[in-house]
Scaffold this motif. Sequence first.
Motif, PDB file in Angstrom:
ATOM      1  N   ALA A 143       0.849  -1.188   0.025  1.00 32.97           N
ATOM      2  CA  ALA A 143      -0.082  -0.021  -0.109  1.00 32.97           C
ATOM      3  C   ALA A 143       1.052   1.208  -0.030  1.00 32.97           C
ATOM      4  O   ALA A 143       2.020   1.118   0.617  1.00 32.97           O
ATOM      5  CB  ALA A 143      -0.981   0.155   1.292  1.00 32.97           C
ATOM      6  N   PHE A 144       0.437   2.259  -0.713  1.00 30.15           N
ATOM      7  CA  PHE A 144       1.112   3.634  -0.842  1.00 30.15           C
ATOM      8  C   PHE A 144       0.522   4.528  -0.224  1.00 30.15           C
ATOM      9  O   PHE A 144      -0.965   4.511  -0.630  1.00 30.15           O
ATOM     10  CB  PHE A 144       1.555   3.747  -2.252  1.00 30.15           C
ATOM     11  N   PHE A 145       1.101   5.503   0.581  1.00 29.37           N
ATOM     12  CA  PHE A 145       0.400   6.476   1.187  1.00 29.37           C
ATOM     13  C   PHE A 145       0.661   7.925   0.635  1.00 29.37           C
ATOM     14  O   PHE A 145       1.789   8.085   0.057  1.00 29.37           O
ATOM     15  CB  PHE A 145       0.365   6.442   2.680  1.00 29.37           C
ATOM     16  N   ALA A 146      -0.174   9.130   0.901  1.00 28.59           N
ATOM     17  CA  ALA A 146       0.118  10.437   0.160  1.00 28.59           C
ATOM     18  C   ALA A 146       1.334  10.910   0.583  1.00 28.59           C
ATOM     19  O   ALA A 146       2.014  11.694   0.087  1.00 28.59           O
ATOM     20  CB  ALA A 146      -0.911  11.199   0.601  1.00 28.59           C
ATOM     21  N   ASP A 147       1.843  10.529   1.820  1.00 31.53           N
ATOM     22  CA  ASP A 147       3.203  11.199   2.461  1.00 31.53           C
ATOM     23  C   ASP A 147       4.254  10.432   2.108  1.00 31.53           C
ATOM     24  O   ASP A 147       5.494  10.592   2.503  1.00 31.53           O
ATOM     25  CB  ASP A 147       3.205  11.244   4.015  1.00 31.53           C
ATOM     26  N   GLY A 148       4.077   9.331   1.289  1.00 34.54           N
ATOM     27  CA  GLY A 148       5.333   8.676   0.888  1.00 34.54           C
ATOM     28  C   GLY A 148       5.684   7.373   1.565  1.00 34.54           C
ATOM     29  O   GLY A 148       6.363   6.644   1.077  1.00 34.54           O
ATOM     30  N   ARG A 149       4.755   7.176   2.696  1.00 38.58           N
ATOM     31  CA  ARG A 149       5.039   5.887   3.244  1.00 38.58           C
ATOM     32  C   ARG A 149       4.437   4.445   2.474  1.00 38.58           C
ATOM     33  O   ARG A 149       3.479   4.961   1.749  1.00 38.58           O
ATOM     34  CB  ARG A 149       4.114   5.910   4.825  1.00 38.58           C
ATOM     35  N   THR A 150       5.249   3.477   2.731  1.00 37.96           N
ATOM     36  CA  THR A 150       4.307   2.291   1.972  1.00 37.96           C
ATOM     37  C   THR A 150       4.447   1.261   3.276  1.00 37.96           C
ATOM     38  O   THR A 150       5.135   1.392   4.102  1.00 37.96           O
ATOM     39  CB  THR A 150       5.435   1.821   0.781  1.00 37.96           C
ATOM     40  N   ASP A 151       3.750   0.136   2.913  1.00 35.64           N
ATOM     41  CA  ASP A 151       3.560  -0.997   3.939  1.00 35.64           C
ATOM     42  C   ASP A 151       2.985  -2.042   2.858  1.00 35.64           C
ATOM     43  O   ASP A 151       2.468  -2.040   2.005  1.00 35.64           O
ATOM     44  CB  ASP A 151       2.479  -0.758   5.020  1.00 35.64           C
ATOM     45  N   THR A 152       3.510  -3.426   3.569  1.00 37.97           N
ATOM     46  CA  THR A 152       3.284  -4.540   2.656  1.00 37.97           C
ATOM     47  C   THR A 152       2.435  -5.680   3.880  1.00 37.97           C
ATOM     48  O   THR A 152       2.907  -5.705   4.800  1.00 37.97           O
ATOM     49  CB  THR A 152       4.619  -5.021   2.486  1.00 37.97           C
ATOM     50  N   ALA A 153       1.516  -6.333   3.180  1.00 35.70           N
ATOM     51  CA  ALA A 153       0.755  -7.138   4.197  1.00 35.70           C
ATOM     52  C   ALA A 153       0.283  -8.354   3.111  1.00 35.70           C
ATOM     53  O   ALA A 153       0.415  -8.306   1.974  1.00 35.70           O
ATOM     54  CB  ALA A 153      -0.310  -6.459   4.855  1.00 35.70           C
ATOM     55  N   ASP A 154      -0.405  -9.350   3.838  1.00 36.52           N
ATOM     56  CA  ASP A 154      -0.847 -10.564   3.097  1.00 36.52           C
ATOM     57  C   ASP A 154      -2.299 -10.301   2.550  1.00 36.52           C
ATOM     58  O   ASP A 154      -2.751 -10.799   1.866  1.00 36.52           O
ATOM     59  CB  ASP A 154      -1.037 -11.810   4.166  1.00 36.52           C
ATOM     60  N   VAL A 155      -2.912  -9.018   3.369  1.00 38.31           N
ATOM     61  CA  VAL A 155      -4.266  -8.848   3.133  1.00 38.31           C
ATOM     62  C   VAL A 155      -4.445  -7.428   3.239  1.00 38.31           C
ATOM     63  O   VAL A 155      -4.044  -6.912   4.149  1.00 38.31           O
ATOM     64  CB  VAL A 155      -5.323  -9.638   3.872  1.00 38.31           C
ATOM     65  N   LEU A 156      -5.146  -6.617   2.181  1.00 37.90           N
ATOM     66  CA  LEU A 156      -5.491  -5.058   2.278  1.00 37.90           C
ATOM     67  C   LEU A 156      -7.095  -5.265   2.445  1.00 37.90           C
ATOM     68  O   LEU A 156      -7.425  -5.582   1.542  1.00 37.90           O
ATOM     69  CB  LEU A 156      -5.017  -4.569   1.045  1.00 37.90           C
ATOM     70  N   VAL A 157      -7.409  -4.518   3.308  1.00 35.79           N
ATOM     71  CA  VAL A 157      -8.938  -4.050   3.631  1.00 35.79           C
ATOM     72  C   VAL A 157      -9.292  -2.893   3.315  1.00 35.79           C
ATOM     73  O   VAL A 157      -8.800  -1.768   4.094  1.00 35.79           O
ATOM     74  CB  VAL A 157      -9.433  -4.773   4.962  1.00 35.79           C
ATOM     75  N   GLY A 158     -10.009  -2.424   2.294  1.00 31.80           N
ATOM     76  CA  GLY A 158     -10.707  -1.212   2.189  1.00 31.80           C
ATOM     77  C   GLY A 158     -11.879  -1.016   3.186  1.00 31.80           C
ATOM     78  O   GLY A 158     -13.090  -1.575   2.898  1.00 31.80           O
ATOM     79  N   ALA A 159     -11.707  -0.451   4.433  1.00 31.06           N
ATOM     80  CA  ALA A 159     -12.816   0.100   5.156  1.00 31.06           C
ATOM     81  C   ALA A 159     -12.755   1.505   5.120  1.00 31.06           C
ATOM     82  O   ALA A 159     -13.104   2.019   6.301  1.00 31.06           O
ATOM     83  CB  ALA A 159     -12.406  -0.559   6.633  1.00 31.06           C
TER      84      ALA A 159
END
Length: 373
Positions: A143-159
């Motif tokens: 996942a990519f965020f507006a402030d440049g952060r990223t994170d990686t996971a097995d599951v991404l949930v759009g809530a």
Amino acid sequence: MRVIVIGAGLGGLTLAHGLRRAGIEVAVYERDGVLGRPQGVSLHVDDRGIAALRECLPPAHVAMVEATLGGAREQTLTLSDVEGELAVVAARSSDGMSGRARPGRQAHRPLLRAVLLTGLDDVVRFGAEFRRFEWRADGRVRAFFADGRTDTADVLVGADGVGSAVRRQYLPDVRVADTGRRVMMGATPLGVVAGLGLPGLIGDDPAVARVGGTTMALGVLRFGCRPVVAREKWLPALGSHAVAEIEDYVMWALPVTKERLGSPAEVWRQADEPHPALRSIVAETRQDVTAVLRIGVIPPMPAWPVTPVTVLGDAIHLAPGFGGNLAMRDANRLREALVEADRGRLDLLDAIGAYEDTMRRDSFPTSSAKASA
Ligand SMILES: Cc1cc2nc3c(=O)[nH]c(=O)nc-3n(C[C@H](O)[C@H](O)[C@H](O)COP(=O)(O)OP(=O)(O)OC[C@H]3O[C@@H](n4cnc5c(N)ncnc54)[C@H](O)[C@@H]3O)c2cc1C
């Protein structure tokens, strides 16, 4: 297993508690700051929402929520002007049929959210606006965020609610239609309007007043236990600001069109033949909690291919009167599915697919009108 949840709303936070209690690593990314934006004053919580909270939250959180709910709501009243006085002219049972509400209780929405945030300091990252995701070769999601952060996971949930950025990328064919309708919602301290007779007239039940050309929804929230007392007893970790100065109130909601927006006083001036009691309720409202909420529609979606990205709550189905209950129910069902996968009892994609099938079946308007459990 590691799960990224986008959105610290009712659904995302319920899921985060549930996963954490099951020993699954979870990170929640929320666009807003800690205080968030006004999301409405109160919420009719029914058996679906309560059952999900009981499954996902630690017992002290559940006790705090349940202690501070209003009284039982079994019917919806219709009020009208009878010889100058507001009177109950009809009562419709809350049976959950044909889009009618189910029995439930009224919750103070900012308090519920504060309870949901309690204990998740190390899980929720505020000021983190999700922008997009990428599939990785190893099957995980970044996942990519507006402030440049990223994170990686097995599951991404759009809530991430009605404007979901996860859904926009993942299911670009889903169209959210703006009905143009808005609801202005406010809260007026009960003490200020006690002399009007209204609180006694409607008790704990939700009511719709139709007077002249004006329609207004009303609900009296008498906290089962004063929030400040309940906090002390059940959840001292809850920030004291969340319970300060909360007193019993009348929730009011007035449908408006986007052309007729303004302050409560301006909106009210445009109302047809307002009844003096209703006018007083709006005049005495607490400005700090007044919010204007948008009413949108998402047409039911056919099934989509199953992947490690999924969605819950308003991100995929909308129900203004009970969508919060559906979001919490989705969260609990997704928690169950992910726990099955984490324990090796189900393949991850089979688990997500089963969750999505049930969610689509039970949450799109045609089936929710049949009052599925
Ligand atoms: C007038 C009105 C009255 C209602 N009354 C009731 C009621 O009585 N009972 C009931 O059950 N429901 C009610 N609802 C529906 C209820 O408010 C919603 O269904 C519920 O809030 C949905 O929860 P959610 O977790 O899916 O989304 P939300 O609660 O909307 O949470 C989504 C979160 O995602 C965050 N977010 C958004 N985009 C991003 C991004 N790009 N990156 C990171 N974070 C992001 C948002 O800031 C927000 O915190 C009502 C709705 C309306 C409009």
